[in-house]
Every structure is written in C-alpha cells, then in structure tokens.
Design an enzyme around this catalytic site. Structure first.
Site, PDB file in Angstrom:
ATOM      1  N   TYR A  56      87.202  22.909  37.549  1.00 55.11           N
ATOM      2  CA  TYR A  56      87.135  23.040  36.053  1.00 55.11           C
ATOM      3  C   TYR A  56      86.091  24.054  35.648  1.00 55.11           C
ATOM      4  O   TYR A  56      84.904  23.218  35.234  1.00 55.11           O
ATOM      5  CB  TYR A  56      87.647  22.103  35.239  1.00 55.11           C
ATOM      6  CG  TYR A  56      88.874  21.376  35.680  1.00 55.11           C
ATOM      7  CD1 TYR A  56      89.943  22.222  36.462  1.00 55.11           C
ATOM      8  CD2 TYR A  56      89.142  20.131  35.143  1.00 55.11           C
ATOM      9  CE1 TYR A  56      91.212  21.531  36.724  1.00 55.11           C
ATOM     10  CE2 TYR A  56      90.179  19.461  35.704  1.00 55.11           C
ATOM     11  CZ  TYR A  56      91.287  20.053  36.189  1.00 55.11           C
ATOM     12  OH  TYR A  56      92.489  19.765  36.704  1.00 55.11           O
ATOM     13  N   SER A 210      99.542  17.927  32.250  1.00 53.58           N
ATOM     14  CA  SER A 210     100.308  18.865  31.265  1.00 53.58           C
ATOM     15  C   SER A 210     101.240  18.093  30.450  1.00 53.58           C
ATOM     16  O   SER A 210     102.599  18.545  30.590  1.00 53.58           O
ATOM     17  CB  SER A 210     100.715  20.265  32.240  1.00 53.58           C
ATOM     18  OG  SER A 210      99.846  20.923  32.687  1.00 53.58           O
ATOM     19  N   PRO A 211     101.116  17.053  29.842  1.00 57.68           N
ATOM     20  CA  PRO A 211     102.289  16.160  29.517  1.00 57.68           C
ATOM     21  C   PRO A 211     102.924  16.696  28.219  1.00 57.68           C
ATOM     22  O   PRO A 211     104.096  16.532  27.887  1.00 57.68           O
ATOM     23  CB  PRO A 211     101.689  14.842  29.284  1.00 57.68           C
ATOM     24  CG  PRO A 211      99.988  14.901  28.829  1.00 57.68           C
ATOM     25  CD  PRO A 211      99.881  16.243  29.851  1.00 57.68           C
ATOM     26  N   LEU A 212     102.333  17.783  27.582  1.00 56.60           N
ATOM     27  CA  LEU A 212     102.833  18.346  26.421  1.00 56.60           C
ATOM     28  C   LEU A 212     103.211  19.930  26.751  1.00 56.60           C
ATOM     29  O   LEU A 212     103.392  20.469  25.815  1.00 56.60           O
ATOM     30  CB  LEU A 212     101.645  18.512  25.504  1.00 56.60           C
ATOM     31  CG  LEU A 212     101.153  17.072  24.975  1.00 56.60           C
ATOM     32  CD1 LEU A 212     100.105  17.120  23.747  1.00 56.60           C
ATOM     33  CD2 LEU A 212     102.364  16.154  24.270  1.00 56.60           C
ATOM     34  N   GLY A 215     100.651  22.036  25.558  1.00 55.90           N
ATOM     35  CA  GLY A 215     100.672  22.059  24.092  1.00 55.90           C
ATOM     36  C   GLY A 215     102.076  22.431  23.499  1.00 55.90           C
ATOM     37  O   GLY A 215     102.371  22.132  22.155  1.00 55.90           O
TER      38      GLY A 215
HETATM   39  N1  LIG Z   1      96.100  18.059  38.733  1.00 56.69           N
HETATM   40  C1  LIG Z   1      96.290  19.277  38.483  1.00 56.69           C
HETATM   41  O1  LIG Z   1      96.696  20.301  39.202  1.00 56.69           O
HETATM   42  C2  LIG Z   1      96.113  19.537  36.786  1.00 56.69           C
HETATM   43  C3  LIG Z   1      96.643  20.855  36.346  1.00 56.69           C
HETATM   44  C4  LIG Z   1      96.666  21.040  35.129  1.00 56.69           C
HETATM   45  C5  LIG Z   1      95.981  20.130  34.178  1.00 56.69           C
HETATM   46  N2  LIG Z   1      95.542  18.928  34.715  1.00 56.69           N
HETATM   47  C6  LIG Z   1      94.860  17.791  33.996  1.00 56.69           C
HETATM   48  O2  LIG Z   1      95.923  17.482  32.707  1.00 56.69           O
HETATM   49  C7  LIG Z   1      95.063  17.645  31.462  1.00 56.69           C
HETATM   50  C8  LIG Z   1      96.159  17.963  30.589  1.00 56.69           C
HETATM   51  O3  LIG Z   1      96.926  19.254  31.033  1.00 56.69           O
HETATM   52  P1  LIG Z   1      97.095  20.689  30.233  1.00 56.69           P
HETATM   53  O4  LIG Z   1      95.839  20.712  29.450  1.00 56.69           O
HETATM   54  O5  LIG Z   1      97.363  21.448  31.379  1.00 56.69           O
HETATM   55  O6  LIG Z   1      98.195  20.439  29.197  1.00 56.69           O
HETATM   56  P2  LIG Z   1      98.618  19.574  28.103  1.00 56.69           P
HETATM   57  O7  LIG Z   1      97.730  18.412  27.771  1.00 56.69           O
HETATM   58  O8  LIG Z   1     100.051  19.301  28.068  1.00 56.69           O
HETATM   59  O9  LIG Z   1      98.052  20.473  26.805  1.00 56.69           O
HETATM   60  C9  LIG Z   1      96.983  20.773  26.379  1.00 56.69           C
HETATM   61  C10 LIG Z   1      97.041  21.913  25.501  1.00 56.69           C
HETATM   62  O10 LIG Z   1      97.781  21.282  24.129  1.00 56.69           O
HETATM   63  C11 LIG Z   1      96.974  21.348  22.902  1.00 56.69           C
HETATM   64  N3  LIG Z   1      97.282  20.073  22.178  1.00 56.69           N
HETATM   65  C12 LIG Z   1      96.941  18.935  22.917  1.00 56.69           C
HETATM   66  N4  LIG Z   1      97.285  17.533  21.910  1.00 56.69           N
HETATM   67  C13 LIG Z   1      97.896  18.540  20.792  1.00 56.69           C
HETATM   68  C14 LIG Z   1      98.662  18.075  19.779  1.00 56.69           C
HETATM   69  N5  LIG Z   1      98.430  16.722  19.412  1.00 56.69           N
HETATM   70  N6  LIG Z   1      99.026  18.787  18.937  1.00 56.69           N
HETATM   71  C15 LIG Z   1      98.875  20.302  19.340  1.00 56.69           C
HETATM   72  N7  LIG Z   1      98.648  20.774  20.485  1.00 56.69           N
HETATM   73  C16 LIG Z   1      97.927  19.808  21.229  1.00 56.69           C
HETATM   74  C17 LIG Z   1      95.548  21.778  23.483  1.00 56.69           C
HETATM   75  O11 LIG Z   1      94.930  22.359  22.351  1.00 56.69           O
HETATM   76  P3  LIG Z   1      93.665  22.185  21.579  1.00 56.69           P
HETATM   77  O12 LIG Z   1      92.672  22.039  22.656  1.00 56.69           O
HETATM   78  O13 LIG Z   1      93.778  23.215  20.704  1.00 56.69           O
HETATM   79  O14 LIG Z   1      94.123  20.868  21.028  1.00 56.69           O
HETATM   80  C18 LIG Z   1      95.721  22.231  24.791  1.00 56.69           C
HETATM   81  O15 LIG Z   1      95.571  23.656  24.791  1.00 56.69           O
HETATM   82  C19 LIG Z   1      93.993  18.698  32.070  1.00 56.69           C
HETATM   83  O16 LIG Z   1      92.953  18.604  31.161  1.00 56.69           O
HETATM   84  C20 LIG Z   1      93.414  18.394  33.276  1.00 56.69           C
HETATM   85  O17 LIG Z   1      92.588  17.274  33.101  1.00 56.69           O
HETATM   86  C21 LIG Z   1      95.695  18.885  36.069  1.00 56.69           C
END
Ligand SMILES: NC(=O)c1ccc[n+]([C@@H]2O[C@H](COP(=O)([O-])OP(=O)(O)OC[C@H]3O[C@@H](n4cnc5c(N)ncnc54)[C@H](OP(=O)(O)O)[C@@H]3O)[C@@H](O)[C@H]2O)c1
Length: 332
Positions: A56, A210-212, A215
């Site tokens: 990352y 990526s639970p959201l 986002g």
């Molecule tokens: N194992 C893997 O291959 C893998 C792949 C992807 C991700 N991950 C891990 O999973 C974590 C989370 O996944 P992700 O970042 O892909 O997706 P996510 O948590 O579903 O979404 C993150 C995005 O949503 C926005 N967000 C978060 N909370 C919010 C809220 N309450 N209201 C509005 N927008 C919101 C954030 O923007 P802002 O920053 O502008 O708030 C960010 O752009 C990553 O940080 C990483 O550690 C692992």
C-alpha cells in the site's frame, strides 16, 4: 468499542480500520501529519485493529502505508492488533490505474517480506500476517509452511489469507491453523457467503474488506462525484459510473429508508448488516476523515434483528444492481 474474536483467540475491535486508502488507491497519498493524528484518534475512539499491507503506497514511496502506521501507532503498539500482508507486487509496466497484481507466494519471498514489514512497522512481531493473494505456481501448503515457521520464530502470531476459497483454506489450515480469511464482502458482493460453513467448521474469522463497496454504499456519491484518473481506482470502478448510479438508485433508497428507521446512516446499516450475520465477521472500512471514522465505529452499536437482516437480504436479491469492482487483475 465492542470487540470480536477472530479464529480461536485474536481479539479485535468489532470494526477495524482499513488503512490502505490513506496511501493508495484513492488519489495521491494523504497528508502524513493529518493521517498520523487520525490514527491516534482512532485508537482513542476504540479501534484496536489496523489493516495494512507491504504494497500500500505510491510509485514514489511503495511502502508508504506501513511506514505511516509504524510511526503513528508506535506509542500504542501493545494495545493494538497490527495486520499486514505479503505475497504480491504490482505490474509496474502497466499504465492502468489499478495495475495488475503479480503473486509471489514462495516461502523465501514471504520470509524476506516479513522482515521489511517489521522494520517499517517498528515492531518485533505482527499480530496477523496474510498471504495477500494465492500464487497459482506455489502449492499453498508451502506458503502455509513458511507462515508456520514465522510463528515458531515469533515474528508473527497469527496466519491469514486474503481472497481464499474453501479448498485453499482447507489445504492451508491443515499445515498451519488459519486465524482469519480477508475477503471482499459487501451488500454488493456476497459471493463469499458460500464459505461461511467452512469458516464455522474450522473456526476461522472473516475480515471483510471493501465493506462499503469502496464507499458507494454510504450513498454519499452521485453523478457529479469526480475521481482523479491516474491515482484513484474509483475512476474505473463500475459502481461509480453514471449508469450505475441510476441502476442502484432503488437499492440506495431502500438502504436510506432502513437507516432512517434505525436512526443510523446507510454506511452504518451496511456494516451492521454483515456483523449481524456471524459474530466472527469483522469489517474494516477505510477512511481519511474523522467524522466517518466515528460514524463507522458507531455501526458496532447498531443492532439489526433477524427480520431486518432478512428484509435487507430479500431486497438485495430483488432490486436492480450494477456491477461492482471485483479487484485488480492477477497476472498469470
Ligand atoms: N485484502 C485485499 O486484497 C484488500 C483489498 C482492498 C482493501 N483491503 C482493505 O480493506 C480496507 C477497506 O476497503 P476499501 O477502502 O477498499 O473500501 P471501503 O472501506 O468499502 O470504502 C472506503 C471508501 O469509502 C469512503 N468511506 C468510508 N466510510 C465512509 C462513510 N461513513 N461515509 C461515506 N464514505 C465513506 C472512504 O472515503 P474517505 O476516505 O473520503 O472517507 C473511502 O474512499 C482497506 O483500507 C484495506 O485495508 C484489502
């Protein structure tokens, strides 16, 4: 914050903090000072589970995220669970924003990677260390064997795998007990519900990434939302196209309705929905913003009844839904 247990004994905050987006995939890396403050506030507000990975970062600083966490979380090291990942690198020859991934699950790579992560995270052990993607060229037993050696050496305490199916989990678990699988899981991506029975059987926790839906399920994005082309994966994610915004309207309307009924937000309902499914599911939403960090943490207190979860499931099965990002290509 409430806590949950992954595997047999890894206690973590019920909502973890996904830290990837602070350094990678959502535009240029965020300001280090601001993110350091955010990470400290996260600890103060009860987050004890922090998720990073060796890759990352940015072109200029490929390990930015581990370095950030290492420095920011050093004062709290004995109060938190640090999780990182190894076993993939980006195909730097690609001009795509989400560059294809090249898996490398060789034991020697895993052993070299952990030393780099320990150094950057300024710690002598990782609480959870994942194989980021399965390398089809290396039998998973060999990678699991390397993880067992790292546990024996005290460099890691728990072993995890990301994006693994039942067959892979069973094979790996037979060599070294798997504490957690980290797979994509959200209202828009539910394929891995199929592995819940094997996780229950083997006592493996499910960390939902990526639970959201990146986002999207927060219902905060619309056709005017702009994402930087060269650095923000959302510029190519199918759920953020204007057509998808239209197609998903009914789903988001329903989600907002449920949120109003429960005095919550759509993001909180999305997280509470998966947490209501199993006590060993731990979402790790990512954010750069304090307000959202609090909002997401408070999802741990939103209780959905069995009937409400069923209602949401029925809705998800019947409403129109666009495609959702399913991950970067894996180079064979
Ligand atoms: N194992 C893997 O291959 C893998 C792949 C992807 C991700 N991950 C891990 O999973 C974590 C989370 O996944 P992700 O970042 O892909 O997706 P996510 O948590 O579903 O979404 C993150 C995005 O949503 C926005 N967000 C978060 N909370 C919010 C809220 N309450 N209201 C509005 N927008 C919101 C954030 O923007 P802002 O920053 O502008 O708030 C960010 O752009 C990553 O940080 C990483 O550690 C692992």
């Amino acid at each position: 914050m409430k806590t949950r247990v992954l595997g047999k004994d890894l206690e973590v905050s019920a909502i973890g903090l996904g830290c990837m987006g602070m350094s990678h995939a959502y535009g240029p890396a965020a300001d280090k000072k601001e993110m350091t403050e955010l990470l400290c506030k996260a600890v103060e507000k009860g987050y004890t589970f922090f998720d990073t990975a060796e890759l990352y970062g940015t072109c200029e600083n490929p390990h930015d995220n581990e370095e950030l966490l290492g420095e920011a979380l050093k004062p709290y090291r004995n109060r938190i669970v640090l999780a990182s990942k190894c076993g993939i690198r980006f195909d730097e020859s690609s001009s795509e924003v989400n560059k294809p991934l090249i898996p490398d699950g060789r034991p020697e790579t895993i052993k070299a990677s952990v030393d780099g992560s320990l150094r950057r995270l300024q710690t002598d052990h990782l609480d959870l260390y994942y194989i980021h993607r399965i390398d089809p060229k290396v039998p998973v037993e060999e990678a699991a064997g390397a993880m067992k050696e790292l546990i024996d050496a005290g460099k890691i305490t728990h072993f995890g795998i990301s994006e693994a199916d039942e067959h892979t989990l069973r094979r790996a678990h037979a060599v070294c007990p798997v504490t957690a699988v980290q797979n994509r899981y959200s209202m828009m991506y539910r394929d891995y519900e199929a592995i819940f029975p094997v996780l229950e059987e083997l006592q493996i926790g499910f960390v939902a990434f990526s639970p959201l839906a990146n986002g999207f399920l927060s219902a905060q994005y619309n056709k005017e939302s702009k994402f930087e082309k060269g650095t923000d994966y959302r510029s190519v994610m199918p759920q953020f196209t204007p057509e998808a915004i239209d197609k998903n309207e009914e789903m988001l309307r329903y989600l907002k309705g449920m949120a109003d009924r429960k005095n919550a937000t759509p993001a909180q309902i999305s997280l509470a929905w998966m947490m209501a499914k199993k006590p060993w599911i731990v979402p790790i939403p990512g954010t750069r913003k304090y307000g959202r960090l609090i909002e997401n943490a408070q999802a741990a207190d939103v209780e959905l009844t069995e009937q409400e979860v069923k209602e949401l499931d029925n809705m998800l099965e019947s409403v129109p839904m666009s495609e959702v990002f399913g991950g970067s290509k894996i180079k064979k």
